[in-house]
Design a protein around this motif. Sequence first.
Motif, mmCIF file in Angstrom:
data_model
loop_
_atom_site.group_PDB
_atom_site.id
_atom_site.type_symbol
_atom_site.label_atom_id
_atom_site.label_comp_id
_atom_site.label_asym_id
_atom_site.label_seq_id
_atom_site.Cartn_x
_atom_site.Cartn_y
_atom_site.Cartn_z
ATOM 1 N N LEU A 86 0.831 -1.186 0.000
ATOM 2 C CA LEU A 86 0.000 0.000 0.000
ATOM 3 C C LEU A 86 0.873 1.246 0.000
ATOM 4 C CD1 LEU A 86 -1.984 -2.246 0.980
ATOM 5 C CD2 LEU A 86 -3.092 -0.491 2.358
ATOM 6 N N GLU A 87 0.392 2.294 -0.653
ATOM 7 C CA GLU A 87 1.133 3.556 -0.717
ATOM 8 C C GLU A 87 0.241 4.689 -0.241
ATOM 9 O OE1 GLU A 87 4.006 5.002 -4.061
ATOM 10 O OE2 GLU A 87 2.016 5.825 -4.533
ATOM 11 N N ALA A 88 0.831 5.596 0.549
ATOM 12 C CA ALA A 88 0.074 6.753 1.039
ATOM 13 C C ALA A 88 0.910 8.014 0.907
ATOM 14 C CB ALA A 88 -0.322 6.539 2.503
ATOM 15 N N GLY A 89 0.224 9.128 0.581
ATOM 16 C CA GLY A 89 0.888 10.416 0.524
ATOM 17 C C GLY A 89 1.327 10.867 1.902
ATOM 18 N N ALA A 90 2.411 11.632 1.943
ATOM 19 C CA ALA A 90 3.001 12.022 3.223
ATOM 20 C C ALA A 90 2.091 12.899 4.064
ATOM 21 C CB ALA A 90 4.326 12.741 2.971
ATOM 22 N N GLY A 91 1.118 13.560 3.431
ATOM 23 C CA GLY A 91 0.232 14.442 4.181
ATOM 24 C C GLY A 91 -0.988 13.763 4.766
ATOM 25 N N GLU A 92 -1.167 12.483 4.485
ATOM 26 C CA GLU A 92 -2.322 11.753 5.032
ATOM 27 C C GLU A 92 -2.231 11.647 6.557
ATOM 28 O OE1 GLU A 92 -5.075 10.311 3.717
ATOM 29 O OE2 GLU A 92 -4.671 10.942 1.653
ATOM 30 N N ASN A 93 -3.368 11.805 7.226
ATOM 31 C CA ASN A 93 -3.433 11.594 8.675
ATOM 32 C C ASN A 93 -3.170 10.118 8.980
ATOM 33 O OD1 ASN A 93 -5.346 10.600 11.047
ATOM 34 N ND2 ASN A 93 -4.794 12.721 11.478
ATOM 35 N N TRP A 94 -2.249 9.850 9.911
ATOM 36 C CA TRP A 94 -1.844 8.465 10.170
ATOM 37 C C TRP A 94 -3.011 7.602 10.634
ATOM 38 C CZ3 TRP A 94 1.644 4.913 9.226
ATOM 39 C CH2 TRP A 94 1.619 3.755 9.997
ATOM 40 N N HIS A 95 -3.742 8.036 11.635
ATOM 41 C CA HIS A 95 -4.831 7.216 12.174
ATOM 42 C C HIS A 95 -5.902 6.964 11.119
ATOM 43 C CE1 HIS A 95 -7.809 5.566 14.917
ATOM 44 N NE2 HIS A 95 -8.673 6.452 14.454
ATOM 45 N N ASP A 96 -6.219 7.978 10.341
ATOM 46 C CA ASP A 96 -7.217 7.795 9.285
ATOM 47 C C ASP A 96 -6.735 6.771 8.257
ATOM 48 O OD1 ASP A 96 -8.733 9.688 10.559
ATOM 49 O OD2 ASP A 96 -8.317 11.296 9.118
ATOM 50 N N PHE A 97 -5.451 6.787 7.979
ATOM 51 C CA PHE A 97 -4.887 5.817 7.039
ATOM 52 C C PHE A 97 -4.972 4.402 7.608
ATOM 53 C CE2 PHE A 97 -1.002 3.464 5.644
ATOM 54 C CZ PHE A 97 -1.410 3.205 4.338
ATOM 55 N N VAL A 98 -4.650 4.243 8.890
ATOM 56 C CA VAL A 98 -4.753 2.925 9.526
ATOM 57 C C VAL A 98 -6.188 2.414 9.459
ATOM 58 C CG1 VAL A 98 -4.526 1.657 11.708
ATOM 59 C CG2 VAL A 98 -2.776 3.320 11.056
ATOM 60 N N ALA A 99 -7.148 3.275 9.778
ATOM 61 C CA ALA A 99 -8.564 2.878 9.714
ATOM 62 C C ALA A 99 -8.943 2.479 8.288
ATOM 63 C CB ALA A 99 -9.441 4.021 10.213
ATOM 64 N N TRP A 100 -8.458 3.219 7.307
ATOM 65 C CA TRP A 100 -8.754 2.933 5.899
ATOM 66 C C TRP A 100 -8.212 1.573 5.482
ATOM 67 C CZ3 TRP A 100 -5.399 2.276 1.698
ATOM 68 C CH2 TRP A 100 -6.004 2.257 0.437
ATOM 69 N N THR A 101 -7.006 1.223 5.916
ATOM 70 C CA THR A 101 -6.428 -0.072 5.536
ATOM 71 C C THR A 101 -7.314 -1.220 6.008
ATOM 72 O OG1 THR A 101 -5.037 -0.235 7.541
ATOM 73 C CG2 THR A 101 -4.068 0.822 5.611
ATOM 74 N N LEU A 102 -7.877 -1.103 7.197
ATOM 75 C CA LEU A 102 -8.756 -2.158 7.714
ATOM 76 C C LEU A 102 -10.075 -2.190 6.937
ATOM 77 C CD1 LEU A 102 -8.171 -1.818 11.563
ATOM 78 C CD2 LEU A 102 -7.300 -3.596 10.044
ATOM 79 N N GLN A 103 -10.583 -1.014 6.607
ATOM 80 C CA GLN A 103 -11.822 -0.953 5.829
ATOM 81 C C GLN A 103 -11.657 -1.602 4.457
ATOM 82 O OE1 GLN A 103 -12.551 3.254 5.759
ATOM 83 N NE2 GLN A 103 -13.027 3.360 7.950
ATOM 84 N N GLN A 104 -10.446 -1.532 3.922
ATOM 85 C CA GLN A 104 -10.167 -2.126 2.617
ATOM 86 C C GLN A 104 -9.791 -3.605 2.706
ATOM 87 O OE1 GLN A 104 -10.731 -0.109 -0.106
ATOM 88 N NE2 GLN A 104 -11.379 1.283 1.524
ATOM 89 N N GLY A 105 -9.665 -4.114 3.940
ATOM 90 C CA GLY A 105 -9.330 -5.523 4.118
ATOM 91 C C GLY A 105 -7.852 -5.818 4.155
ATOM 92 N N TYR A 106 -7.041 -4.842 4.593
ATOM 93 C CA TYR A 106 -5.588 -5.028 4.667
ATOM 94 C C TYR A 106 -5.122 -4.833 6.108
ATOM 95 C CZ TYR A 106 -6.323 -3.910 -0.287
ATOM 96 O OH TYR A 106 -6.792 -3.871 -1.579
ATOM 97 N N PRO A 107 -5.162 -5.879 6.946
ATOM 98 C CA PRO A 107 -4.744 -5.740 8.338
ATOM 99 C C PRO A 107 -3.224 -5.679 8.469
ATOM 100 C CG PRO A 107 -5.342 -8.008 7.895
ATOM 101 C CD PRO A 107 -5.652 -7.234 6.639
ATOM 102 N N GLY A 108 -2.793 -5.259 9.654
ATOM 103 C CA GLY A 108 -1.361 -5.232 9.942
ATOM 104 C C GLY A 108 -0.898 -3.981 10.670
ATOM 105 N N LEU A 109 -1.682 -2.898 10.586
ATOM 106 C CA LEU A 109 -1.300 -1.645 11.249
ATOM 107 C C LEU A 109 -2.157 -1.345 12.475
ATOM 108 C CD1 LEU A 109 -0.848 0.675 8.108
ATOM 109 C CD2 LEU A 109 0.939 -0.527 9.382
ATOM 110 N N GLU A 110 -3.080 -2.255 12.803
ATOM 111 C CA GLU A 110 -4.090 -1.965 13.826
ATOM 112 C C GLU A 110 -3.508 -1.628 15.198
ATOM 113 O OE1 GLU A 110 -3.034 -6.093 13.244
ATOM 114 O OE2 GLU A 110 -4.136 -4.758 11.897
ATOM 115 N N ASN A 111 -2.362 -2.215 15.563
ATOM 116 C CA ASN A 111 -1.765 -1.912 16.867
ATOM 117 C C ASN A 111 -1.297 -0.468 16.963
ATOM 118 O OD1 ASN A 111 -1.659 -4.861 16.500
ATOM 119 N ND2 ASN A 111 -0.609 -4.867 18.473
ATOM 120 N N MET A 112 -1.123 0.182 15.821
ATOM 121 C CA MET A 112 -0.634 1.567 15.806
ATOM 122 C C MET A 112 -1.742 2.576 15.574
ATOM 123 S SD MET A 112 3.110 1.249 13.982
ATOM 124 C CE MET A 112 2.594 0.330 12.522
ATOM 125 N N ALA A 113 -2.977 2.188 15.866
ATOM 126 C CA ALA A 113 -4.105 3.109 15.759
ATOM 127 C C ALA A 113 -3.922 4.278 16.718
ATOM 128 C CB ALA A 113 -5.407 2.378 16.081
#
Length: 357
Positions: A86-113
Amino acid sequence: MLVEKNVPLQPLNTFHIVAKAHSLVRIREESDLLALLADPEWAAQPKFVLGGGSNIVLTGDVKPLVLKVEIPGRRLLQETARHFILEAGAGENWHDFVAWTLQQGYPGLENMAMIPGTVGASPVQNVGAYGVELQDRFESLDAMDLETGQVFTLNAAQCAFGYRDSVFKHASSVASDAPHQALGLKGRALILRVRFALPKVWKPVLGYADLEKKMAEQQCPNPTAQQIFDWVCAIRRAKLPDPAVIGNAGSFFKNPTVSPEQCADIIARDPKVVHYLLADGAVKLAAGWLIDSCGWRGKSVGQAGVYEKQALVLVNRGAGSNGLGATGGEVMTLAKAIQTSVYERFGILLEPEPVVL
């Protein structure tokens, strides 16, 4: 490219410290940065890269040109046999990006919410929480050399990740035409995009007491990634102040690492010391426990204080609609007093996490 003058920084730093940027440019795409570097008036100016403002303490107005990173974008870049990239722009909010990855079905960042800040800042600090660090899920990043305008790519080894550390936190001690070969990139590069390798065969990362407690309370021995995400959010909300309500920069000090012999000596004097054995045999101590043991919880210096629910967090007690509150000087005076107190009792010098300007 618009250069804004005398920009208030209070809404752009999570401590809500009153300060101004003499000059500020919003970087929303690569072309903004290239235009800036092509302008003789600004190309040679000292620069400061600002993401979410969640890891800084402002002790005065910022004289270097502030580059406010606002580059958007989230996408599945590719799939490998073992990972989703997955790729994200540097200006994306981190928590919002983590939530988005789970919504898309890509787990792995949930501990860093709920880690505050932006995606672009995450490799700088090698952010981490509850047993997972950015380096565990990192694939590569693109950055731009602030002197030449050259875009370059770094892998994990080239980022030199350590505990809340990376090549971006150290100044270069050698001259180099290839920025990725230099010994440090502090002040030399701006991160544009970050790529993550999330495992197709996902396994929960548990083991921390707070997560174990949640598992027991909810009688859930095999939680999903979404459940872990929800638990981490609940734990952090209970322990940590919301920066939108109480100004803070999250954990203010790094958890110190000591030798087993040092830990044994501390345990002999303070048997309740909170500590974790690391894979390399060293022992990590809980900085919050050390600070709490020295009696700092709830104490203040001016409008800067130690949070009542978590001694590892320093807060701005006076930030509000009137624009008043703690100064950066008060925050650092409090931090230095805590450092002295902990060193005198335990012989350990706590290292601050935020960048001080």
